[in-house]
Design an enzyme around this catalytic site. Structure first.
Site, short mmCIF file in Angstrom:
data_model
loop_
_atom_site.label_atom_id
_atom_site.label_comp_id
_atom_site.label_asym_id
_atom_site.label_seq_id
_atom_site.Cartn_x
_atom_site.Cartn_y
_atom_site.Cartn_z
N GLU A 297 0.83 -1.21 0.00
CA GLU A 297 0.00 0.00 0.00
C GLU A 297 0.86 1.26 0.00
O GLU A 297 0.67 2.17 -0.81
CB GLU A 297 -0.92 -0.01 1.21
CG GLU A 297 -1.79 1.23 1.35
CD GLU A 297 -2.90 1.25 0.33
OE1 GLU A 297 -2.89 2.14 -0.54
OE2 GLU A 297 -3.77 0.37 0.38
N ASP A 301 1.16 4.07 -3.04
CA ASP A 301 0.78 5.47 -2.84
C ASP A 301 1.93 6.41 -3.16
O ASP A 301 1.76 7.40 -3.89
CB ASP A 301 0.33 5.69 -1.39
CG ASP A 301 -1.01 5.04 -1.09
OD1 ASP A 301 -1.71 4.65 -2.04
OD2 ASP A 301 -1.36 4.92 0.10
N SER A 517 -7.41 1.85 -3.81
CA SER A 517 -6.16 2.36 -3.27
C SER A 517 -5.28 2.92 -4.38
O SER A 517 -4.39 3.72 -4.12
CB SER A 517 -5.39 1.26 -2.54
OG SER A 517 -5.99 0.95 -1.32
N ASP A 559 -17.24 11.23 -18.28
CA ASP A 559 -18.38 10.49 -17.73
C ASP A 559 -18.23 9.00 -18.07
O ASP A 559 -18.03 8.62 -19.23
CB ASP A 559 -19.68 11.03 -18.32
CG ASP A 559 -20.91 10.51 -17.59
OD1 ASP A 559 -20.75 9.91 -16.51
OD2 ASP A 559 -22.02 10.72 -18.12
N ILE A 560 -18.32 8.15 -17.06
CA ILE A 560 -18.20 6.70 -17.24
C ILE A 560 -19.61 6.12 -17.22
O ILE A 560 -20.35 6.31 -16.24
CB ILE A 560 -17.34 6.06 -16.14
CG1 ILE A 560 -16.03 6.83 -15.97
CG2 ILE A 560 -17.09 4.59 -16.44
CD1 ILE A 560 -15.18 6.92 -17.21
N GLY A 578 -24.13 10.76 -16.43
CA GLY A 578 -24.20 11.60 -15.24
C GLY A 578 -23.63 10.89 -14.03
O GLY A 578 -22.95 9.87 -14.14
N ASP A 580 -23.20 8.52 -10.92
CA ASP A 580 -23.72 7.21 -10.53
C ASP A 580 -22.95 6.72 -9.31
O ASP A 580 -21.87 7.23 -8.98
CB ASP A 580 -23.61 6.21 -11.68
CG ASP A 580 -22.20 6.07 -12.23
OD1 ASP A 580 -21.35 5.53 -11.51
OD2 ASP A 580 -21.96 6.52 -13.37
#
Length: 600
Positions: A297, A301, A517, A559-560, A578, A580
């Site tokens: 992690e 990052d 993550s 937009d996905i 839009g 979601d």
């Protein structure tokens, strides 16, 4: 030794005090611990715990009003962020509350030298033996065990306070909080260590959402170059000296390995090779550089966050807090959620010492965090927003669930004693004062199947997202998932970014990872680049993003509209035109966003 400390403190109980004979009244309780926790044994009387006492914040509504105004691009005060002194004054309790709590603590032998106070004096932390805590709270602590994760904590299911204190104390923790602060186990999917060779970009291109060409290899391997291409930031160079900074948080003994970072830079951003981040240790945190101590992690990052934003200075916060202890090992202390220690530290910093964009890739199931505690912590994030800091959290990796569904039915259950079948929102992603980041995959982008999303059961829907969320809800077929979620709750995620096939260096080898993550530090990095552009133009930082994102920022997002986030035995919600509850408002188009934020 601990027993002697407790006995010494207990002697103070003989002094005259207005709390003598004062009747205790239950302050908070839970019907039962969350599913999976079993009572192991009475907690040892000399086991030390950090009691965290929250005092009321009567002026928080005023701080919240400031937050809305300085975060709303249509308001005349947009960008006029508050100072530390101003937010401290707005979060400070009444002096009466401070005095009576001091008196109560003193009646148990706890004087000022035993106390640790937050910057605004609204939190008091004391380390005491379980035996003394049980006297103070008129309760009994037990060691609770979670067989599936092999974790153990010291908790109770109910605690009481003298009646006179109820209006002066919001909560005391750790008491009834059974949350399991998670990183690798829920918000990071690790495929295992393997040697991966970077694919040559000569294998053709794909048209990205900005209309530009993206290396076809990015459909299999996500690198810094891929993200810059995909999100339209190729060629933008940030400043190393204009005061902009990026912050990343690390918990649960997740260490960012410097040797791995340098190898990553040599592979993916050679210009950054030899550079490093600033390490800040909090509450006993460290950054162990033993190769075997490297954290997937923390490496993810820091490598992508600082790699994407170089040469912007970066800060990695390593916050300590022992992992839950083994029931028969009484040495480690048992503490609160680690991010509360980080919040204490960061809110105490002077103006100018806090990174303007901060990412956190950790979280809990909302229902395992008592609502009183969630509201307090959420208000602390509001304070950061009012000071001009953009705070991002991963939305989680359980879809509409928690990744901990019943093995037989795959259903998810409430832990309020009713055992209802429900979706499980995540926290802090569900806090209305943070920006929650969901996940996507592939080019063209679709929602990644594990992208956490849904609706809070604690926080009502903030007005800034009313229009977007109402539009989404009207698209659902009548009765869809009725009773499984709260349609009036704060909806998340707010935005999204790639979350699959990220190529990192771990223990000297390249390997793939996935999870929200990945998406949180990615989106945060582009926010940091936007802050860089604004600062260089003589403007203030973006601060709390959501009012901007929902009012106009969405026009500069991709937009996905494909994919869903299954969980709890359902297919979850669908991505659609839009906003979601899978990908939020979409993924960043940096050049469009830059033009927009420079016009504000």
């Amino acid at each position: 030794m601990r027993l002697l400390i407790w006995l010494g403190l207990s002697v103070a109980l003989v002094r005259a005090t207005p709390f003598k004979g004062c009747q205790h009244k239950v302050k908070e309780s839970v019907a039962a611990p969350p599913r999976g926790w079993v009572k192991h044994a009475p907690a040892p009387k000399d086991h030390l715990i950090d009691l965290r006492i929250g005092l009321p914040r009567p002026n928080f509504p005023a701080l919240e009003q400031h937050l809305w105004e300085v975060s709303d691009p249509s308001h005349e005060r947009y960008g006029a962020h508050l100072s530390k002194a101003e937010t401290d004054a707005l979060m400070e309790p009444h002096q009466e509350s401070i005095d009576i709590v001091n008196e109560w603590l003193a009646s148990h032998g706890l004087e000022e030298e035993h106390l640790s106070r937050s910057s605004a004096n609204d939190w008091v932390t004391i380390q005491v033996p379980v035996g003394l805590a049980e006297e103070m709270l008129d309760t009994t602590y037990h060691v609770w065990y979670h067989p599936e994760s092999d974790e153990s904590i010291v908790r109770t299911t109910s605690y009481s306070l003298p009646e006179v204190l109820h209006e002066h104390i919001d909560l005391v923790q750790p008491t009834i909080m059974f949350s399991r602060f998670k990183a690798l186990k829920s918000t990071l999917h690790y495929y295992g260590k393997e040697d991966v060779t970077l694919t040559s970009p000569s294998g053709g291109t794909i048209t990205g959402p900005a209309g530009n060409q993206v290396d076809a290899s990015c459909n299999n391997t996500i690198t810094i170059s891929c993200l810059r291409q995909l999100y339209n930031a190729v060629g933008y160079n940030s400043s190393a000296t204009n005061g902009n900074k990026l912050g990343l948080t690390g918990y649960l003994e997740q260490y960012a390995n410097i040797a791995d970072l340098q190898m990553f830079f040599s592979l993916q951003n050679p210009a950054a090779y030899g550079s490093n981040f600033t390490l800040v240790d909090i509450h006993g945190g460290t950054n162990n550089q033993t190769p075997a101590a490297a954290g997937v992690e923390a490496n993810l990052d820091t490598q992508f966050g600082f790699g994407l934003t170089y040469p912007t200075p970066g800060t990695f916060y390593s916050t300590g807090g022992e992992p839950p202890f083994i029931p028969d090992d009484l040495e480690p202390t048992d503490s609160n959620e680690p991010y509360t220690y980080w919040l204490d530290y960061i809110l105490a910093q002077d103006d100018g010492n806090i990174p303007q964009a901060i990412s956190t890739s950790y979280g809990d199931d909302e229902q395992t965090v008592p609502q009183s505690y969630a509201e307090r912590v959420c208000a602390d994030f509001a304070t950061l927003g009012a000071r001009g800091v953009s705070v991002m959290f991963s939305s989680g990796d359980g879809g509409v669930g928690d990744g901990d569904a019943d093995p037989a039915t795959q259903e998810c259950y409430s832990n309020d004693g009713t055992n209802r079948t429900i979706f499980i929102p995540g926290f802090p992603a569900s806090c209305p004062y943070v920006t929650a980041v969901g996940g996507t995959v592939n080019i063209p982008e679709t929602a990644v199947y594990f992208s956490g999303g849904g609706f809070s059961n604690y926080f009502s829907r903030p007005s800034y997202q009313d229009s977007a969320v109402e539009s989404f809800l009207t698209k659902l077929a009548p009765g869809t998932y009725e009773g499984l979620y709260n349609p009036y709750g704060r909806a998340y995620p707010d935005v999204s970014a790639q979350a699959y096939n990220f190529l990192i260096v771990y223990e000297g080898n390249t390997t793939y990872v996935a999870g929200t993550s990945c998406s949180s530090p990615t989106f945060t990095s582009f926010v940091s680049l936007l802050n860089d552009a604004r600062i260089s133009a003589g403007k203030t930082t973006l601060g709390f993003l959501n009012p901007f994102l929902y009012s106009s920022g969405y026009t500069a997002l991709n937009d996905i509209t494909e994919g869903n986030n299954p969980g709890c035995g359902t297919e979850g919600f669908n991505a659609t035109i839009g906003w979601d509850a899978v990908t939020g408002l979409g993924t960043p188009n940096f050049e469009k966003l830059k033009a927009l934020v420079l016009s504000l």
